[in-house]
Design an enzyme around this catalytic site. Sequence first.
Site, short mmCIF file in Angstrom:
data_model
loop_
_atom_site.label_atom_id
_atom_site.label_comp_id
_atom_site.label_asym_id
_atom_site.label_seq_id
_atom_site.Cartn_x
_atom_site.Cartn_y
_atom_site.Cartn_z
N HIS A 7 0.84 -1.20 0.00
CA HIS A 7 0.00 0.00 0.00
C HIS A 7 0.88 1.25 0.00
O HIS A 7 0.67 2.15 0.82
CB HIS A 7 -0.90 0.03 1.24
CG HIS A 7 -1.76 -1.18 1.42
ND1 HIS A 7 -2.24 -1.58 2.67
CD2 HIS A 7 -2.25 -2.07 0.54
CE1 HIS A 7 -2.96 -2.67 2.53
NE2 HIS A 7 -2.99 -2.99 1.24
N PRO A 8 1.85 1.38 -0.90
CA PRO A 8 2.76 2.53 -0.83
C PRO A 8 2.07 3.83 -1.23
O PRO A 8 1.29 3.87 -2.19
CB PRO A 8 3.86 2.16 -1.83
CG PRO A 8 3.20 1.24 -2.80
CD PRO A 8 2.21 0.46 -1.99
#
Length: 536
Positions: A472-473
């Site tokens: 989930h960058p």
Amino acid sequence: MTQSNELVSDYVIVGGGSAGAALAYRLSENPAVSVTLLEAGGSYRKFFFTVPLGGALAYDNPRYNWGEWAEPDATRGGQRDYWPRGKVLGGSSSINGQIFVRGNREDYDRWRLAGNPGWGWDDVLPYFKKLETSLAFGGEYHGKDGPVHVSPVCSPHPLAETFVQAAIQAGVPANPDLNGARQEGVAQNQVSQFNGRRDSTAWAYLDRARQRPNLNIVTGAMATRVLFEGLRAVGVEFRRGSALSTARARREVILSASAVGSAKLLMLSGIGPEAHLKDLGIPVLLNRPGVGSNLQDHCGPWMTWEMRQPTMNNQYNPFSLAKALLRWWRSKDGLMTMPGCESIAFVKSQPDLKEADAQIHFTPVGLEHQGSKHQIYKFASVSLIPNLGNPIGRGDVRLRSADPADAPLIRPALMDERDLPAFVGLIHLCRKIMESTPMREQVVREVSPGPAVSTEAEIVAYLKAKSLPHYHPVGTCKMGDDPAAVVDARCRVHGVNGLRVVDASIAPTLVNANTNAMAIMIGERAADLIKADAAL
């Protein structure tokens, strides 16, 4: 390398993923506006981008996944992680776990208070509703005619509901709608599926728009740099096969290439930390130190228990998978519709918080991560995967070289010491849930971390050794009005004209949720901002 013909349109979008596909769809709704969408990957109209569980086949396939490796993370003992990222129309929504949760009010109000008017909860909720067709819920928090279908889990494992009841007994509130008035609580998941099919943004948006004459979707097109005349972006240079081409933009260039890709492309184009660009011999157009900084991701361990009841582990064999595939082909249900997790608990790490700030995923499978591979356990097992929604750790993305073909340097810092007390509390809560009736009746033993890990020091060591990124960058082109911000509240890159970034990279901070729904919302909201600015 040969030079091919130039493409010309009003808008050039780089990246056909979660945000980029939504943006291309909305901008091309106006037949008087022309849009070119450049995507480095290929078509989504393949079997394994249709079957929900099929995305696992692309997990370590370089044809469909950028599959970069991060640098050693000093906060986790130098651990190196595989960072998958969709390389196909639909981007990561074509290969992800299809978990569809938004985040909570506090998450987005934090964005607004950080210098981003128009991005508070009351501002973004209409866009979450606009993008969605909810097949389970109605009312003021849900949409009924949006492109993305959001469904209950099609064929949940019985233990998914057992987990919900055990979490309630452990003190987590029941909350059937985790995308409703309040996020805190536990329920079976909501997923981006439609009639048993993955509903990626490629299927939801691009499949509806691909016949529009004013939308030119170019696949196999790897952007190499943004083209400028002075300080105005006028196009994008890209490689397609052996040809070097350009896509000219009469109005704007928009980067939707992900928290890794958009930062990389800005730096290749001369926008970023001045010293870093000079070291690589890249002419500096604009010194913007925040480009590539502020990298955030959720992380946490896979806690696993052996179970008495059969789980997906018992079906992980050629015969069972063939049966499951045949069932999906006939009725679009069963094992092949399994999402990344089947139930979620959103919890508070401290009781005095206004909103939940952590989540616990439940999935009816146990496995051991081995780099880019997964070793599925031979015995029936389930996993709980806790993470903090707003971790303190910040890493960065930098260029490895001036060659666009080189993978970037991804330097995470996922396990900040200041987050460890809350993480320890989450481990204890997971154990409490699994010790609650009726879950306790199904448990044979705790596999990971195991009963030998009990003291705070042992749990901390386990967290640092076994926690993994959750893919989930965000944050590397953060939105704001401070010196570290890369874009303003209208997604325009500070210091230049005609250039925006529209994807998860603009999020100033993580939200307490898987980030796919957030990224699509960003694409929807940015489309309205761009349309409004064009009308001025």
